[in-house]
Design a protein around this motif. Structure first.
Motif, PDB file in Angstrom:
ATOM      1  N   MET A 286      14.572  -9.568  -4.809  1.00  0.00           N
ATOM      2  CA  MET A 286      14.505  -9.412  -3.362  1.00  0.00           C
ATOM      3  C   MET A 286      15.593 -10.219  -2.656  1.00  0.00           C
ATOM      4  O   MET A 286      16.250  -9.730  -1.737  1.00  0.00           O
ATOM      5  N   LYS A 287      15.794 -11.470  -3.100  1.00  0.00           N
ATOM      6  CA  LYS A 287      16.848 -12.284  -2.491  1.00  0.00           C
ATOM      7  C   LYS A 287      18.222 -11.671  -2.736  1.00  0.00           C
ATOM      8  O   LYS A 287      19.096 -11.666  -1.855  1.00  0.00           O
TER       9      LYS A 287
ATOM     10  N   ILE B  97      23.453  -0.492  -3.351  1.00  0.00           N
ATOM     11  CA  ILE B  97      22.884  -1.275  -4.464  1.00  0.00           C
ATOM     12  C   ILE B  97      21.812  -2.227  -3.940  1.00  0.00           C
ATOM     13  O   ILE B  97      20.730  -2.356  -4.518  1.00  0.00           O
ATOM     14  N   GLY B  98      22.111  -2.879  -2.830  1.00  0.00           N
ATOM     15  CA  GLY B  98      21.123  -3.778  -2.226  1.00  0.00           C
ATOM     16  C   GLY B  98      19.854  -3.039  -1.819  1.00  0.00           C
ATOM     17  O   GLY B  98      18.748  -3.557  -1.977  1.00  0.00           O
ATOM     18  N   SER B  99      20.005  -1.814  -1.309  1.00  0.00           N
ATOM     19  CA  SER B  99      18.848  -1.014  -0.894  1.00  0.00           C
ATOM     20  C   SER B  99      17.983  -0.636  -2.087  1.00  0.00           C
ATOM     21  O   SER B  99      16.751  -0.628  -2.002  1.00  0.00           O
ATOM     22  N   VAL B 100      18.623  -0.327  -3.225  1.00  0.00           N
ATOM     23  CA  VAL B 100      17.876   0.009  -4.439  1.00  0.00           C
ATOM     24  C   VAL B 100      17.077  -1.206  -4.917  1.00  0.00           C
ATOM     25  O   VAL B 100      15.893  -1.100  -5.265  1.00  0.00           O
ATOM     26  N   PHE B 101      17.724  -2.374  -4.943  1.00  0.00           N
ATOM     27  CA  PHE B 101      17.031  -3.609  -5.328  1.00  0.00           C
ATOM     28  C   PHE B 101      15.826  -3.859  -4.409  1.00  0.00           C
ATOM     29  O   PHE B 101      14.742  -4.235  -4.866  1.00  0.00           O
TER      30      PHE B 101
ATOM     31  N   PHE C 167       7.137  -3.294  -6.037  1.00  0.00           N
ATOM     32  CA  PHE C 167       6.410  -4.120  -7.011  1.00  0.00           C
ATOM     33  C   PHE C 167       5.492  -5.110  -6.305  1.00  0.00           C
ATOM     34  O   PHE C 167       4.325  -5.283  -6.690  1.00  0.00           O
ATOM     35  N   ILE C 168       6.015  -5.762  -5.258  1.00  0.00           N
ATOM     36  CA  ILE C 168       5.213  -6.744  -4.524  1.00  0.00           C
ATOM     37  C   ILE C 168       4.020  -6.064  -3.861  1.00  0.00           C
ATOM     38  O   ILE C 168       2.889  -6.574  -3.880  1.00  0.00           O
ATOM     39  N   LEU C 169       4.264  -4.884  -3.262  1.00  0.00           N
ATOM     40  CA  LEU C 169       3.180  -4.153  -2.604  1.00  0.00           C
ATOM     41  C   LEU C 169       2.102  -3.765  -3.607  1.00  0.00           C
ATOM     42  O   LEU C 169       0.903  -3.872  -3.324  1.00  0.00           O
ATOM     43  N   PHE C 170       2.515  -3.326  -4.798  1.00  0.00           N
ATOM     44  CA  PHE C 170       1.557  -2.935  -5.836  1.00  0.00           C
ATOM     45  C   PHE C 170       0.713  -4.126  -6.276  1.00  0.00           C
ATOM     46  O   PHE C 170      -0.511  -4.037  -6.403  1.00  0.00           O
TER      47      PHE C 170
ATOM     48  N   ILE D 284       2.592  -9.150   4.147  1.00  0.00           N
ATOM     49  CA  ILE D 284       2.914  -7.791   3.687  1.00  0.00           C
ATOM     50  C   ILE D 284       2.182  -6.752   4.534  1.00  0.00           C
ATOM     51  O   ILE D 284       2.749  -5.718   4.898  1.00  0.00           O
ATOM     52  N   LEU D 285       0.913  -7.028   4.862  1.00  0.00           N
ATOM     53  CA  LEU D 285       0.155  -6.118   5.719  1.00  0.00           C
ATOM     54  C   LEU D 285       0.841  -5.960   7.068  1.00  0.00           C
ATOM     55  O   LEU D 285       0.947  -4.842   7.597  1.00  0.00           O
ATOM     56  N   TYR D 286       1.321  -7.065   7.608  1.00  0.00           N
ATOM     57  CA  TYR D 286       2.074  -6.988   8.878  1.00  0.00           C
ATOM     58  C   TYR D 286       3.314  -6.119   8.726  1.00  0.00           C
ATOM     59  O   TYR D 286       3.612  -5.283   9.587  1.00  0.00           O
ATOM     60  N   LEU D 287       4.057  -6.309   7.647  1.00  0.00           N
ATOM     61  CA  LEU D 287       5.282  -5.552   7.437  1.00  0.00           C
ATOM     62  C   LEU D 287       4.988  -4.057   7.322  1.00  0.00           C
ATOM     63  O   LEU D 287       5.747  -3.226   7.849  1.00  0.00           O
ATOM     64  N   VAL D 288       3.896  -3.716   6.642  1.00  0.00           N
ATOM     65  CA  VAL D 288       3.526  -2.301   6.500  1.00  0.00           C
ATOM     66  C   VAL D 288       3.168  -1.711   7.858  1.00  0.00           C
ATOM     67  O   VAL D 288       3.642  -0.628   8.239  1.00  0.00           O
ATOM     68  N   ILE D 289       2.323  -2.410   8.612  1.00  0.00           N
ATOM     69  CA  ILE D 289       1.899  -1.905   9.921  1.00  0.00           C
ATOM     70  C   ILE D 289       3.074  -1.826  10.880  1.00  0.00           C
ATOM     71  O   ILE D 289       3.238  -0.845  11.620  1.00  0.00           O
ATOM     72  N   SER D 290       3.924  -2.860  10.880  1.00  0.00           N
ATOM     73  CA  SER D 290       5.076  -2.857  11.791  1.00  0.00           C
ATOM     74  C   SER D 290       6.037  -1.719  11.460  1.00  0.00           C
ATOM     75  O   SER D 290       6.643  -1.121  12.360  1.00  0.00           O
ATOM     76  N   THR D 291       6.178  -1.405  10.175  1.00  0.00           N
ATOM     77  CA  THR D 291       7.032  -0.290   9.783  1.00  0.00           C
ATOM     78  C   THR D 291       6.500   1.025  10.337  1.00  0.00           C
ATOM     79  O   THR D 291       7.264   1.859  10.853  1.00  0.00           O
ATOM     80  N   ILE D 292       5.197   1.219  10.253  1.00  0.00           N
ATOM     81  CA  ILE D 292       4.588   2.449  10.766  1.00  0.00           C
ATOM     82  C   ILE D 292       4.736   2.548  12.281  1.00  0.00           C
ATOM     83  O   ILE D 292       5.153   3.585  12.824  1.00  0.00           O
TER      84      ILE D 292
END
Length: 278
Positions: free
Chosen positions: A1-2, A163-167, A174-177, A251-259
């Motif tokens: 991720m970094k 490449i950065g987007s793929v990473f 993986f983190i979400l799973f 992570i929950l915040y990131l998911v909701i904010s994305t939506i």
């Protein structure tokens, strides 16, 4: 991720100029409005929501607090450019708010600690380490590379960004799973609604303070609602070490904010096809 973040910021630097990063030195009014949006009104909103939604999970309160005082993440400029925001404004915003984070974030954490009557804090060095290592240094290297070898910079910027987007895709998936069971455990007692409300108000604040240029209003709205998860988790870990669900709440915040931001962008794309009325 970094690695994904560093590559993305380096790619941004390959497409930027020194004039871009000094944008706010020439536009003081926009700087003040952007600062107020990101570092004043959003933390204030977070404090009010935490008080109103007192029954939500403590980890959700920690996430809202920690994210509200964190700077914008370095992965946003590409998304901003897709909305039509000017490159100089977007890069200038990233640099200015990242530099200010070194001083402002510890100060905001201290204010929150006093307001909620509990000890807490974060050293400026901890924020500086994150800001320098994954934002300012990669950006500076990209800028210097472009200055010395502009033709090569134009050719390699997009592949490096890809490449950065793929990473980022593999890392975030993986983190979400791994965190999914913990995320599910946070749902209830108004947590989802509290985060949606916080995101919606942050978008409205940024949109309002974005200035007269329609696309810059969209860019500031995205910057205001999007926060650096690394710094937020550092704040949560230092001040709330016993709360093991902080990562899941972020992570929950990131998911909701994305939506919510996706819905906002759809609305903005439609409105930008018509004359701006506000």
């Amino acid at each position: 991720m970094k690695t994904s973040v560093i590559l993305s910021v380096f790619a941004i630097g390959l497409e930027a100029t020194f004039r871009d990063i000094s944008y706010f030195l020439r536009h003081s009014r926009q700087f003040l409005l952007s600062f107020a949006s990101i570092y004043l009104f959003v933390p204030l909103t977070a404090g009010i929501i935490i008080l109103i939604f007192s029954d939500i999970h403590p980890a959700a309160k920690i996430a809202i607090f920690s994210l509200s005082v964190s700077p914008i993440p370095p992965l946003l400029p590409r998304k901003h450019l897709k909305t039509g925001g000017t490159l100089s404004y977007i890069i200038g915003l990233l640099v200015a708010m990242s530099l200010l984070a070194i001083i402002v974030v510890p100060l905001l954490v201290e204010i929150f600690s006093l307001a909620f009557n509990r000890p807490g804090g974060i050293f400026p060095s901890a924020v500086a380490q994150v800001v320098l290592s994954i934002i300012l240094i990669p950006l500076a290297i990209g800028l210097i590379f472009r200055y010395l070898l502009p033709n090569i910079a134009d050719k390699v910027a997009r592949p490096i960004l890809s490449i950065g987007s793929v990473f980022l895709l593999f890392g975030s998936s993986f983190i979400l799973f791994k965190a999914f069971p913990a995320i599910i455990s946070l749902i209830g007692s108004g947590t989802i609604f509290a985060i949606i409300l916080f995101v919606a108000i942050a978008l409205a604040i940024g949109h309002t303070f974005g200035g007269p240029v329609p696309n810059d209003r969209t860019a500031l709205a995205l910057s205001t609602v999007s926060r650096h998860p690394g710094i937020a988790l550092a704040i949560a870990g230092i001040n709330f070490p016993d709360q093991k669900l902080s990562l899941a709440a972020v992570i929950l915040y990131l998911v909701i904010s994305t939506i919510v931001t996706t819905i906002y962008l759809k609305i903005r794309q439609r409105s930008l096809q018509q004359p701006e009325k506000n």
